[in-house]
Design an enzyme around this catalytic site. Structure first.
Site, mmCIF file in Angstrom:
data_model
loop_
_atom_site.group_PDB
_atom_site.id
_atom_site.type_symbol
_atom_site.label_atom_id
_atom_site.label_comp_id
_atom_site.label_asym_id
_atom_site.label_seq_id
_atom_site.Cartn_x
_atom_site.Cartn_y
_atom_site.Cartn_z
ATOM 1 N N LYS A 17 -6.548 1.186 3.790
ATOM 2 C CA LYS A 17 -5.625 0.324 4.199
ATOM 3 C C LYS A 17 -5.275 0.482 5.739
ATOM 4 O O LYS A 17 -4.877 1.443 6.241
ATOM 5 C CB LYS A 17 -4.242 0.379 3.617
ATOM 6 C CG LYS A 17 -3.207 -0.474 3.922
ATOM 7 C CD LYS A 17 -1.821 -0.129 2.800
ATOM 8 C CE LYS A 17 -0.744 -1.090 3.324
ATOM 9 N NZ LYS A 17 0.356 -0.787 2.450
ATOM 10 N N ARG A 40 11.182 -0.024 -3.635
ATOM 11 C CA ARG A 40 11.848 -1.645 -3.258
ATOM 12 C C ARG A 40 11.116 -2.752 -3.358
ATOM 13 O O ARG A 40 10.985 -3.637 -2.749
ATOM 14 C CB ARG A 40 12.418 -1.405 -1.796
ATOM 15 C CG ARG A 40 13.650 -0.491 -1.757
ATOM 16 C CD ARG A 40 14.170 -0.442 -0.511
ATOM 17 N NE ARG A 40 13.636 -0.535 0.892
ATOM 18 C CZ ARG A 40 14.355 -0.532 2.082
ATOM 19 N NH1 ARG A 40 15.577 -0.939 2.141
ATOM 20 N NH2 ARG A 40 13.426 -0.463 3.101
ATOM 21 N N ASP A 100 1.482 1.040 -2.940
ATOM 22 C CA ASP A 100 2.348 0.241 -2.052
ATOM 23 C C ASP A 100 3.750 0.569 -1.903
ATOM 24 O O ASP A 100 4.648 -0.198 -2.196
ATOM 25 C CB ASP A 100 2.126 -1.248 -2.191
ATOM 26 C CG ASP A 100 2.605 -1.992 -0.932
ATOM 27 O OD1 ASP A 100 2.742 -1.476 0.050
ATOM 28 O OD2 ASP A 100 2.258 -3.242 -0.889
#
Length: 471
Positions: A44, A136, A155
């Site tokens: 990433k 979240r 993530d």
């Protein structure tokens, strides 16, 4: 809206770029081959436009959080983090598949498989919460699958610590799976909002769509926000989804945070109860225990383990004991035999008599010890198997604003016990909380019974408690 092209993959020492895997708002993900050890990995890489002081801090926070949590079997593993030669931070992660995010919209996923995924991802979330971290952004596309079919949560890019989760703006959110209070900017995230997102994600995996999405209708962001903050999700619409599962997910997506399960673990226990209802093995909850708890469990197992009760006196021990007695006998007097092989009288005979008495007493004492040990073990087993399962009594209930809230006094729950709450004739929840809420229609009578579940065995049910909602 035109999709942007992926950024140029950076040159990373020890890695060879293969192709792009996906793009996001702040980063691209590429497939690389690592040279030592040789394996394929997902990398990433932060976008150049996002590389500023705030962006670097966010990326570093994500790397630290993932490293802290990725030892969990259902959280994506991060191998390393660094900054490329062109100044872009990057993460080297375990290569996983995103097939689940496409699969649930193309074909129905079997209910037991969805429950297995939900319990494992719920375990990962509960572990993060216990470490003081909110994800979240729980949604189907953030559930990846390892090469061995194990679901993992990925993530943590907009994650926050629980101490920082109020009063700060949310960097980004996924509307279809976000809680009402988050969409209304009343909260930047909480454990209760994560319960909502997990329930909404499980709903999506079963229904093939997000909870407030109307098939064939208008599903703009404004439409979804309006439905999430004001309405209830439609029925999943599958005949193989039991009513108890629908009720658990509806409760997890209650508009008011206080009406949801108080923790992800509580919701996960409800999903385990549905697994039992369907007759499939319960998926194990994977939540790390504190060191002291592990030591306590080990100590308890050691203290309650019964070793060799039925065979306490082995033949080898009996032979050694007999040899010792014979040595005592020979010390009293030597056995004398005549020419015909007969035992002579005198000192040896007297010694033989005393030796036999000693031997007899040893056998008697040994027998008494064996019987005593056997009786003690039997009593221990009887006590272990006959411990009474506590009974819930004095359930109270009250209705307010279309919500019935039940509560009761803890009758003495053990650490591994749970309450099975029945609404009508079906188990609607398996929890450790002593409160339970049910949405009720005007004039509807809501009745529950509560039973203590201990290691899969249930005790006597409580008396039924009914509350009628106001007209």
């Amino acid at each position: 809206m035109t999709r942007r092209l992926p950024s140029q993959p950076p040159v990373l020492p020890g890695f060879m770029h293969l192709h792009v895997l996906g793009s996001g708002g702040f980063a691209d993900v590429f497939l690389y081959e690592q040279h030592m050890p040789r394996r394929q990995v997902a990398v990433k890489v932060m976008l150049s436009d996002a590389v500023n002081d705030n962006g670097r801090q966010m990326f570093q926070a994500e790397a630290n959080l993932m490293a802290q949590l990725s030892s969990h079997p259902s959280i994506l593993t991060v191998y390393q983090a660094s900054v490329s030669s062109d100044g872009r931070p990057y993460l080297v992660m375990e290569l996983c598949s995103s097939v689940l995010s496409d699969r649930y919209r193309r074909q129905p996923i079997p209910v037991p498989e969805v429950l297995r995924i939900a319990v494992k991802i719920g375990s990962a979330l509960e572990t993060a919460h216990r470490a003081g971290v909110l994800h979240r952004d729980v949604k189907p596309s953030n559930i990846l699958t390892t090469a061995y079919g194990h679901p993992v949560l990925s993530d943590f890019g907009i994650a926050a610590t629980l101490s920082q989760s109020t009063g700060e703006g949310v960097i980004g959110l996924s509307i279809p799976w976000s809680a009402p209070e988050v969409l209304l900017d009343e909260s930047a995230g909480s454990v209760e909002s994560e319960v909502f997102s997990l329930a909404a994600t499980v709903y999506s995996l079963l229904a093939g769509r997000s909870p407030f999405e109307v098939p064939g209708g208008s599903n703009t962001s404004a439409d979804l926000i309006n439905r999430i903050t004001r309405g209830k999700p439609q029925s999943i619409g599958r005949a193989d989804v039991p009513a108890s599962l629908e009720q658990a997910l509806q409760r997890g997506m209650s508009r008011k945070p206080e009406n949801r399960p108080s923790s992800v673990l509580e919701l996960v226990r409800e999903l385990q109860a549905v697994e039992s209802e369907l007759g499939v093995p319960q998926t194990a909850i994977e939540v790390a225990m504190d060191d002291w708890a592990l030591a306590t469990v080990a100590d308890l197992e050691d203290r309650t383990r019964i070793r060799g009760v039925t065979g306490a006196v082995t033949s080898a021990k009996r032979r050694r004991r007999r040899a010792a007695v014979e040595q005592d006998y020979q010390a009293v007097g030597t056995v004398v035999r005549d020419s015909h092989g007969q035992r002579s009288t005198g000192t040896a005979s007297a010694g033989h008599s005393r030796g036999m008495q000693v031997f007899s007493w040893v056998l008697v004492v040994s027998a008494v010890l064996v019987i005593a040990l056997g009786a003690t073990a039997t009593m221990m087993l009887i006590r272990a198997n006959s411990s009474d399962i506590p009974v819930v009594s004095n359930i109270a209930g009250e209705e307010s604003g279309g919500v019935v809230r039940f509560s009761w006094t803890d009758p003495g729950l053990a650490a591994t016990d749970s309450y099975d709450v029945r609404v009508g004739n079906e188990v609607s929840a398996s929890q450790q909380s002593t409160t339970f809420t049910v949405d009720a229609q005007p004039g509807e009578s809501v009745c529950i019974t509560v039973t203590v579940n201990r290691e899969g065995k249930t005790g006597p049910s409580s008396a039924q408690k009914c509350v009628e909602a106001a007209e």
